[in-house]
Design a protein around this motif. Structure first.
Motif, PDB file in Angstrom:
ATOM      1  N   UNK A   9       0.891  -1.218   0.053  1.00  0.00           N
ATOM      2  CA  UNK A   9      -0.032  -0.059   0.022  1.00  0.00           C
ATOM      3  C   UNK A   9       0.995   1.050  -0.099  1.00  0.00           C
ATOM      4  N   UNK A  10       0.619   2.011  -0.800  1.00  0.00           N
ATOM      5  CA  UNK A  10       1.371   3.384  -0.842  1.00  0.00           C
ATOM      6  C   UNK A  10       0.305   4.433  -0.659  1.00  0.00           C
ATOM      7  N   UNK A  11       0.375   5.288   0.441  1.00  0.00           N
ATOM      8  CA  UNK A  11      -0.615   6.397   0.674  1.00  0.00           C
ATOM      9  C   UNK A  11       0.020   7.894   0.836  1.00  0.00           C
ATOM     10  N   UNK A  40      -8.286   8.760   2.449  1.00  0.00           N
ATOM     11  CA  UNK A  40      -6.978   9.072   1.857  1.00  0.00           C
ATOM     12  C   UNK A  40      -7.001   7.960   0.550  1.00  0.00           C
ATOM     13  N   UNK A  41      -6.537   8.677  -0.541  1.00  0.00           N
ATOM     14  CA  UNK A  41      -6.655   7.689  -1.792  1.00  0.00           C
ATOM     15  C   UNK A  41      -5.191   7.468  -2.132  1.00  0.00           C
ATOM     16  N   UNK A  42      -4.925   6.058  -2.052  1.00  0.00           N
ATOM     17  CA  UNK A  42      -3.454   5.800  -2.489  1.00  0.00           C
ATOM     18  C   UNK A  42      -3.489   4.838  -3.480  1.00  0.00           C
ATOM     19  N   UNK A  43      -2.410   3.957  -3.468  1.00  0.00           N
ATOM     20  CA  UNK A  43      -2.190   2.794  -4.748  1.00  0.00           C
ATOM     21  C   UNK A  43      -1.872   1.589  -4.152  1.00  0.00           C
ATOM     22  N   UNK A  44      -2.488   0.557  -4.538  1.00  0.00           N
ATOM     23  CA  UNK A  44      -2.332  -1.009  -4.259  1.00  0.00           C
ATOM     24  C   UNK A  44      -1.371  -1.410  -5.260  1.00  0.00           C
ATOM     25  N   UNK A  45      -0.236  -1.923  -4.971  1.00  0.00           N
ATOM     26  CA  UNK A  45       0.724  -2.491  -5.914  1.00  0.00           C
ATOM     27  C   UNK A  45       0.661  -3.821  -5.884  1.00  0.00           C
ATOM     28  N   UNK A  71       7.155   7.753  -3.574  1.00  0.00           N
ATOM     29  CA  UNK A  71       7.742   9.097  -3.544  1.00  0.00           C
ATOM     30  C   UNK A  71       8.358   9.391  -2.136  1.00  0.00           C
ATOM     31  N   UNK A  72       9.357   9.358  -1.849  1.00  0.00           N
ATOM     32  CA  UNK A  72      10.092   9.719  -0.549  1.00  0.00           C
ATOM     33  C   UNK A  72       9.521  10.990   0.394  1.00  0.00           C
ATOM     34  N   UNK A  73       9.166  11.912  -0.778  1.00  0.00           N
ATOM     35  CA  UNK A  73       8.965  13.125  -0.381  1.00  0.00           C
ATOM     36  C   UNK A  73       7.544  13.414   0.298  1.00  0.00           C
ATOM     37  N   UNK A  74       6.523  12.569  -0.439  1.00  0.00           N
ATOM     38  CA  UNK A  74       4.985  12.685  -0.129  1.00  0.00           C
ATOM     39  C   UNK A  74       4.511  11.551   0.134  1.00  0.00           C
ATOM     40  N   UNK A  75       5.074  10.315   0.170  1.00  0.00           N
ATOM     41  CA  UNK A  75       4.121   9.181   0.393  1.00  0.00           C
ATOM     42  C   UNK A  75       4.962   8.090   1.356  1.00  0.00           C
ATOM     43  N   UNK A  76       3.975   7.487   1.930  1.00  0.00           N
ATOM     44  CA  UNK A  76       4.720   6.147   3.025  1.00  0.00           C
ATOM     45  C   UNK A  76       4.348   5.071   2.128  1.00  0.00           C
ATOM     46  N   UNK A  77       4.795   4.012   2.373  1.00  0.00           N
ATOM     47  CA  UNK A  77       4.106   2.780   2.160  1.00  0.00           C
ATOM     48  C   UNK A  77       4.399   1.637   3.129  1.00  0.00           C
ATOM     49  N   UNK A  78       3.330   0.680   3.015  1.00  0.00           N
ATOM     50  CA  UNK A  78       3.344  -0.475   3.944  1.00  0.00           C
ATOM     51  C   UNK A  78       3.143  -1.852   3.197  1.00  0.00           C
ATOM     52  N   UNK A  79       3.986  -2.563   3.612  1.00  0.00           N
ATOM     53  CA  UNK A  79       3.593  -4.309   2.941  1.00  0.00           C
ATOM     54  C   UNK A  79       2.405  -4.504   3.506  1.00  0.00           C
ATOM     55  N   UNK A  80       1.482  -4.963   2.417  1.00  0.00           N
ATOM     56  CA  UNK A  80       0.028  -5.492   2.881  1.00  0.00           C
ATOM     57  C   UNK A  80       0.119  -6.994   2.997  1.00  0.00           C
ATOM     58  N   UNK A  81       1.049  -7.704   2.421  1.00  0.00           N
ATOM     59  CA  UNK A  81       1.058  -9.132   2.290  1.00  0.00           C
ATOM     60  C   UNK A  81       2.264  -9.883   1.383  1.00  0.00           C
ATOM     61  N   UNK A  82       2.591 -11.102   1.866  1.00  0.00           N
ATOM     62  CA  UNK A  82       3.825 -11.544   1.133  1.00  0.00           C
ATOM     63  C   UNK A  82       3.279 -13.227   1.225  1.00  0.00           C
ATOM     64  N   UNK A  83       2.882 -13.741  -0.081  1.00  0.00           N
ATOM     65  CA  UNK A  83       2.549 -15.139   0.034  1.00  0.00           C
ATOM     66  C   UNK A  83       3.187 -15.933  -1.081  1.00  0.00           C
ATOM     67  N   UNK A  84       3.385 -17.211  -0.918  1.00  0.00           N
ATOM     68  CA  UNK A  84       3.744 -17.816  -2.184  1.00  0.00           C
ATOM     69  C   UNK A  84       2.721 -17.811  -3.231  1.00  0.00           C
ATOM     70  N   UNK A  85       3.357 -17.717  -4.619  1.00  0.00           N
ATOM     71  CA  UNK A  85       2.273 -17.777  -6.008  1.00  0.00           C
ATOM     72  C   UNK A  85       1.666 -18.977  -6.028  1.00  0.00           C
TER      73      UNK A  85
END
Lengths: 85, 230
Positions: A9-11, A40-45, A71-85
């Motif tokens: 998640x990037x917010x 707040x609207x962000x991106x989910x990658x 963008x380190x100036x304006x955004x924060x990110x957090x990992x939302x999940x890691x799973x085997x494909x």
């Protein structure tokens, strides 16, 4: 190597003006969702990548976030999940 | 003087910038393809306006990793002049050549209109022929122009004279009404500490012909020429 699916998640950084979030909040209230206080609207990658283990997949994605995905100036990110494909 | 104008996929002001140099300054200019590694001996690099790489992810985020940008950054680190207009400003920020970031306009609307700028410093390669306090009219055309930086960066930019242009009203005051995109402190353009890298959201290359409403952009190109020839 194992294939992993990592989502992140990037917010917009807290405290920065977020006109997009505000426009969505206003619309929701217009629709009758009177309890909406803030949006707040962000991106989910979602990334699919090969890595030795979950920890290194996570480490790689954090690095991708610092270099490109957020963008380190304006955004924060957090990992939302890691799973085997 | 030889100017290199970078063409990214999606650039749409590269030809305008090229013509500004060739037709108005009678100097030489070449287009630099984004995949090239060679500045072709350019003394100055212009990062033009447009929508490089479709503005995917964030404006300027992908363009920053173009092969040519590695050369542009090296040129800037050697003290070579680099000017970014509009999308070029966004790219320069993403590349770390300039501080801050350009976010979605506070109105959420694309703004295409003439604005009044106040020159805040003549201590840059791009404003040395202008007078601090002078007002210039030129167009803006962007959706992501809201200059944003943290409080420490803003304080530093102001105390070190790195704010180059501000949006002002007809009386020269940086009011909220004169701010077309919600930029912090009405900032329209900034420079690096040496004044050799300048980025601005307005388009001086579109303000060179009386027919188009303003010739106020000319002083910036004349400044550039004076800096390079000096």
């Amino acid at each position: 190597m194992t294939r992993f699916v990592v989502s992140v998640h990037i917010v917009p950084r807290q405290g920065l003006l977020d006109p997009q979030g505000k426009a969505v909040a206003d619309s929701l209230r217009t629709l009758g969702f009177a309890g909406v206080r803030d949006v707040h609207v962000g991106r989910h990658v979602v990334l699919e990548l090969d890595a030795a283990d979950a920890a290194s997949a996570e480490r790689a994605v954090r690095e991708m976030c610092s270099h490109l995905l957020a963008n380190p100036v304006t955004e924060d990110f957090e990992l939302a999940g890691v799973r085997p494909a | 003087m030889k100017v290199g104008v970078v063409s990214f996929p999606g650039s749409n002001c590269d030809e305008d910038a090229l013509l500004a140099i060739v037709e108005r300054l009678h100097e030489s200019a070449v287009l630099l393809w984004h995949k090239d590694h060679d500045l072709q001996g350019a003394d100055v690099v212009i990062l033009p306006g447009g929508f490089s790489y479709g503005d995917y992810l964030r404006s300027g985020a992908i363009a920053r990793f173009s092969p040519i940008m590695q050369e542009v950054v090296a040129h800037a680190r050697r003290g070579g002049p680099v000017i970014g207009f509009c999308n070029g400003f966004q790219i320069a920020c993403e590349a770390g050549l300039l501080p801050g970031a350009l976010l979605r306009n506070v109105s959420l609307q694309f703004r295409s209109m003439p604005v009044t700028l106040r020159v805040e410093t003549s201590q840059t390669v791009f404003t040395n022929a202008a007078t601090a306090g002078a007002r210039l009219t030129m167009p803006i055309a962007h959706g992501d122009g809201r200059f944003t930086a943290d409080a420490d960066t803003l304080t530093r930019l102001e105390s070190e004279g790195q704010v180059v242009f501000r949006y002002v009203n007809a009386a020269g005051e940086p009011t909220e009404a004169a701010n077309p995109n919600g930029s912090m402190r009405n900032i329209a353009g900034v420079c690096n500490p040496g004044g050799t890298v300048v980025g601005m959201m307005p388009h001086p290359e579109r303000a060179l012909e009386p027919l188009l409403g303003s010739t106020d952009g000319l002083v910036l190109f004349e400044s550039l020429l004076a800096s390079v020839k000096a």
